[in-house]
Design a protein around this motif. Structure first.
Motif, mmCIF file in Angstrom:
data_model
loop_
_atom_site.group_PDB
_atom_site.id
_atom_site.type_symbol
_atom_site.label_atom_id
_atom_site.label_comp_id
_atom_site.label_asym_id
_atom_site.label_seq_id
_atom_site.Cartn_x
_atom_site.Cartn_y
_atom_site.Cartn_z
ATOM 1 N N GLU C 272 26.471 43.158 72.715
ATOM 2 C CA GLU C 272 26.048 42.558 73.977
ATOM 3 C C GLU C 272 25.788 41.065 73.793
ATOM 4 O O GLU C 272 26.248 40.231 74.577
ATOM 5 C CB GLU C 272 24.769 43.261 74.458
ATOM 6 C CG GLU C 272 24.205 42.742 75.763
ATOM 7 C CD GLU C 272 25.013 43.137 76.987
ATOM 8 O OE1 GLU C 272 25.775 44.121 76.917
ATOM 9 O OE2 GLU C 272 24.903 42.448 78.024
ATOM 10 N N ARG D 283 18.848 42.171 79.311
ATOM 11 C CA ARG D 283 19.637 43.134 78.548
ATOM 12 C C ARG D 283 18.985 43.469 77.206
ATOM 13 O O ARG D 283 18.948 44.615 76.781
ATOM 14 C CB ARG D 283 21.042 42.572 78.303
ATOM 15 C CG ARG D 283 21.883 42.502 79.558
ATOM 16 C CD ARG D 283 22.479 43.854 79.888
ATOM 17 N NE ARG D 283 22.986 43.902 81.244
ATOM 18 C CZ ARG D 283 24.168 43.414 81.625
ATOM 19 N NH1 ARG D 283 24.971 42.861 80.743
ATOM 20 N NH2 ARG D 283 24.552 43.527 82.880
ATOM 21 N N ASP D 286 16.111 45.816 77.857
ATOM 22 C CA ASP D 286 16.521 47.190 78.182
ATOM 23 C C ASP D 286 17.115 47.901 76.968
ATOM 24 O O ASP D 286 16.907 49.096 76.769
ATOM 25 C CB ASP D 286 17.532 47.184 79.339
ATOM 26 C CG ASP D 286 16.873 46.970 80.690
ATOM 27 O OD1 ASP D 286 15.631 47.089 80.769
ATOM 28 O OD2 ASP D 286 17.587 46.682 81.667
ATOM 29 N N MET D 306 22.348 49.129 83.145
ATOM 30 C CA MET D 306 23.468 48.543 82.417
ATOM 31 C C MET D 306 24.743 49.323 82.703
ATOM 32 O O MET D 306 25.461 49.725 81.782
ATOM 33 C CB MET D 306 23.169 48.484 80.920
ATOM 34 C CG MET D 306 22.133 47.397 80.604
ATOM 35 S SD MET D 306 21.958 47.061 78.835
ATOM 36 C CE MET D 306 21.163 48.552 78.293
#
Lengths: 321, 321, 321, 321, 321, 321
Positions: C272, D283, D286, D306
């Protein structure tokens, strides 16, 4: 000087030959002189041509669809061949030409394909399906003999529609041997009728060149026109309702996606198969054409009708195109 | 009481028979009593079943993959049949059962299909293609004999992958007769290899039941796994680079759209055809299954794998499914 | 007359200087005279140029990649500067030129960046990751020293790929200080390898100018090529399977969206983060370039690589670009 | 019996402890008996709980936000832990509890984070930016101390908004060292203000639990509310127009895509960077949470925020979460 | 020679007349001669014109917005009329011209429309709505009298914004008679204010010709600018919060879809109706214009602002346009 | 005990009344007891009801469409009212009931609306349009008197189709006064016919309750059915081709977007207007209904037919719904 075919023209060559005028525009140079910008064709392809230093007589004499005799030189600018016309005249009776020799056409004669399709229709067992399909097909004979399947893209050649139908019928026959639960009557019927309303959607001349879409073609489109055609004819002939409805559904759903013009997706297996056969035949046609213009080990130009993909011609031993 | 097949069960009937446990969950009622919620299967289909008033021994005794003998009654709630279990026991040696009689499987034997596919491979003329395809296929023999082609949806049955490959080869053979410029060697090779990496993407047991996706399967997916597999094996065997590259491209592009997992669209006609053959075979399989469960003149339930379409079974004379 | 740099050219000026030919096309005017349409470059930018009244010798003498000396005048038509060439000759040994002075390049020397990246690699603690990354990076040395990161858009300059990798490593280092649960070994490895297969996707010369995509690049793309490269090298070196798989996943997912070429989305935090670092570095590069060409209080032209946005240069005190 | 934390509960265990009621619904069983369906929480997590055999007094006594003492047993149905309550009472003064011990909160104290953010603000050189940001931030102090950054998903914990801002400032500081042409004043200002209007978009109590969206929040949303807030305050303080406009643009564009609420895309590099920093921080938060709940070598459940990805926790040596 | 109107020009005709210069570019022919490429306009339309053989004085003398007298000939190349200028001079005082006679304008006088809109505003019963709307409208008087509603497309004519508002008010009045539960005060208010911030989004001169978007217009857009304008003015006037909020919501949501610039969809019926009235009025305007340029039984050119549709003019008896 | 209306029922209340059965399912509790799960309706609304402890006679006696007399208690679980049935019997002749008093219906009588629509039709000047529309409308009389306009969503009430048509005609009349170039004959004709084929797409009883879609409805859909209907009837009546074609186009394009079932977008202004009038009338209907169920200052539940928007009921003085 020998008569030349477009597909064989090479840079620097001086050529002489007969060609048909496929497109024509009178333009003006930046220093304000008129010239003709033409697309010329013969049975093997098309080439762009320029006629500079235009006389006012030239401006009106040459028309789309006329055959001309030209002499000139082939140049290559920006990777595209171009014919600089040095001499030009209209063909005349003394040239003894057959106009159909100057347009691209299906590789098989229209009459032959027409008969082959009738043979397929005769194999339909269900009387209602056979009667409806035969009536619609034979009533369209005059136009269907020469119509292309599209204005541009796949099968946009003389008798292209017949050629598309016949090849699809051959595929349908083969697939019916494998997916044996398919109702071949419906499938053959759907193949013959799926694009039949294109003869009402577009105006084309007897050379298979489309000049424009009809008013009804633009306001409704060949899918809706086809559904209505089946519905009307089925009523006149007293065809079984289920038969008429299923064939209408097959025509309505044969583009499969709403965004491509089908408000309903296929709900019977014959409609699903029709959609795929149509797509395969279009793609195999366009790919074949792209490969003809591509060297081994190279990629073609972007093909608009296939989402701008480039097609690759491998260096393996290839079969004839 | 006669032994029953799931496909013939009717409402109100009392039945007795052997079934395999395909899914099992221990749940609790709203007034806090445990029960087993099961999916039972045999060769003809699946049925939901409930075991109420659970003993603590029952809770651990019954497992997925076990065959049980049950007695019970068929009820229909909310249009779905359900089996209320009255008596239940595990099968034992004395029952003399063959576990493969209790799972759905391809309509042809695995061994037979395996041999037929080898025959197709032997028809590949190009030595590099044939060697590569044969090696990859025979090295996968153990798993490929029983693997399904998917966890759910099309060909998710024992030996479903072999069945999918074989049917696609038959379609490929037929289409090569019509689109004669196709390189049949590449097409056959692509068909055999297109889903071969599914045996590394999913974990399935010898009954063809998938328990889960592998870690590599989730992180890379069968398309990327397949490309690597071909690349590695081709290097080991010293296969021609162009052959290896073209087969990798065919695997990479066989879903055709990026959103379905193919980062490249087909750029050779064999890849384009492979994509369509794969799609046709999946759709014809799913439609056939949907029609089996549908009465004439009615629509099926929504089919998830076909964008929630309902399939219609016409009232014309239909061929056997 | 002083030697001129492209970035300083002004309308009406007569200039003289050396430039590299970056693009070249022979075209014809509407009244049928040939001329050369060129893009000339030096270290500071590019300019369009025209050579009218072409001799037949000129037509073949000038080639992409050659350095020429020209004299001419700067005109501005349609808001774009253009050089009308009055005199032209090829450079010769007597001019004593260094070709790399005539192409845009990363602001830091290739050799320096190469060493800095090796330093980052040496900070990887995990032996398998470090060995794999170091091997792949050093084996690519010859090409990676000069390759751009793209044909057009961000970092499409000499040594642009190295510059992109190095800046991303610096960002990765900083973010690892904040998101401390990140595995820095994986992240550094992913950054170094994410675009490494671009050297096999594109053909570029030692000036960092891309002439075309390779056949494999078009049929597979650098993401799939990169996954295979890691897989093969990891097998040769006997690298731990999990390490190889995670790095393959990072390369596969680094574009994040299927429509941009990644069939899998990032499933580990390092993947990511890699995606975001890649995107940030590309955007910051493109924005910087756009701002260089824009006055304070004005908007740039539309930037194709950023969805045709215009970038605004504020009237606040700005830092140096 | 020892007091239990939710994160440590195991199947079969009998437990006793204090928990806060986070959700509560009165439901009815199929045989028409009422029961309470609750979500209980403490500092370590949440658990579903059932109170069967409800007295009419119980129905009204227990409310969201109250702390209760319960005794019960942990069961696992359908892979989720569930608490069957056997004894229950409201907490009372004698229990000597601190309510903030029973909600999830940022890992750092609110007061500390508030001061750290003020320090960042004091580093803003431009007087207008600093005055505007400081005023808006300090005027929000009461709410910002405890507000979460969202109702669900990332940073939906007590003081989550402060934690999100502070971490983003740290990222902004680091990236400014690499992309040196960035105006750090604008970037810090944008980070502090980007979500500030969330305190007017949602109603949350002092525990950081959001009860609902405000009317204005639903009709306008925090992005539009934020733009207005900056505009109004800038006018009151006599802030430079360009400064106010640029900060409004940064807030307006920080979701980057129209479909996510930003009608304009970033047009200055600071706005572009703000967008990425916001996304990275969400992100990483999470993913970290997902990994906490996942074993090594396994995938997490699907993460809604996501795009339903599963996150993989590798078997490499992982750093502490 | 009689003075000519653009709409009546015919091929081959020699004409003489006054026109306003709407666009002007100095270009160069391929053999390197300068010429002027102009768009000339009058009250009835626009025409492309060329001035060849440019003197250096001509190059600077003619500017956008100036009125010129020209003599020339009309030619048709590529289906578009073009004026070849033979004589040209700037207009002078002796010509006694009124510049507004040379631009397209709304069919009704600005002053009249302004008064009619004030009448509608006076019908608003709610004092807060009326005060707010009246203040905002009258404060905009100077610009609103001449502004177009857009740079291109619908109502991009002098006083086009007033004309758009007035027609929409008339529609709003009618629909309120049918959907009687609608709050007409809000609806009228929303109509008057929905595009009011266009006067801050674009820079236009007193002829209603837009030269460019403002910086604020590009960074925020007229929707966000409009919301702020209402918010600020409502605060200054002490308007009821609910009134201000509802009008802000109507402006924010009037494009209905995020991709067209509205981050919130309409949540009150008046906002929903405002969206449709805006869309209807734009479409009916564009269709009317397209039909003016189309013969009966023919299709218009593709209309960019209507997804490239062609509009059909039927052969039924049509009403005057 | 007084007879109750559904809209007035309050929690805890004991009620008695007559209701129609709109839906009915026999279900089983988790401890395996059957019960009836019903939706009961009257003129004011619908309510869920449960009949526990079912006798085997009850299981077959109660059917959809029957009127029953029940006594029971109102409870509220999960924010929805529910009726626990204590006594139940079928209504009988002695009850002297009129079934139409028990279904939701348009606020105006069917006969009145039918006559009003005929009046509108009589205002069509063009003889062909009037004859075609009148024939199609009057031939549909039997069904159109009671049909809803949809199975769910807008106007899904008794005589909902007539009510939708009539309101749309009133809007069409008003808009024709403003956009005076519109052909009112076509517009009125299009409004009357746009959904007329819904009576062939759905099967509804005389209470306006839709039981299912017809086979033709599913395979073709009301848009295609409507086009065929017009085509057939126009041919029978000898209607002018242009008239028939334009009306077909209006029906075909009235959903405007391919994804909503219209393969062609509107190409005449009357078709464009028809699309908007249809959309406005649906939205105003759904919004009105949502507001009826919403308190001032609150938001409605999410409305499925409006992309899950919540509708806000303002605290301003609202007009009656």
């Amino acid at each position: 000087m020998e008569i030349s075919n477009i597909i064989n023209l090479e840079q620097g060559e001086s050529i002489e030959g007969f060609f048909i005028i496929k497109q024509l525009q009178c333009k003006v140079t930046n220093n304000n002189k008129k010239f003709l910008d033409l697309v010329l064709g013969d049975r093997t392809g098309e080439i762009n041509a320029k006629l500079w230093d235009l006389s006012s007589e030239d401006e009106t004499k040459y028309l789309v669809g006329k055959i001309i005799k030209v002499r000139g030189a082939i140049t290559f600018w920006q990777n595209q061949p171009q014919l600089k016309i040095e001499r030009i005249r209209l063909s005349n009776k003394g040239d003894n030409l057959n106009v159909t020799d100057y347009v691209q056409a299906a590789p098989v004669e229209g009459e032959y394909m027409y008969e082959k399709i009738l043979e397929f229709i005769s194999q339909i067992h269900n009387n209602d399906i056979r009667a409806l399909v035969e009536t619609l097909f034979t009533e369209s004979k005059e136009k269907v003999m020469t119509y292309p399947a599209a204005m541009k893209n796949h099968h946009s050649i003389r008798s292209g529609l017949l050629y598309h139908i016949l090849t699809m019928l051959e595929v349908a026959e083969k697939l019916s041997l494998i997916y044996t639960y398919i109702n071949t009557d419906l499938l053959y019927g759907g193949v013959v009728l799926h694009d039949i309303a294109k003869i009402y959607e577009m105006d084309a001349n007897e050379l298979g060149i489309v000049s424009e879409y009809t008013v009804e073609g633009q306001l409704l489109g060949h899918i809706t026109q086809g559904v209505k055609l089946i519905d009307n004819t089925a009523q006149k002939l007293g065809i079984d309702d289920e038969v008429s409805l299923l064939l209408q559904h097959m025509i309505l759903s044969h583009h499969s996606e709403a965004e491509f013009g089908s408000p309903k997706k296929p709900m019977i297996p014959e409609a699903e198969l029709l959609h795929h056969i149509d797509l395969i035949d279009s793609r195999m046609y366009d790919m074949k054409n792209a490969l003809k213009r591509t060297e081994q080990g190279k990629f073609s130009d972007k093909i608009w009708s296939m989402d701008n993909r480039r097609i690759y011609k491998s260096i393996l031993d290839n079969k004839p195109l």
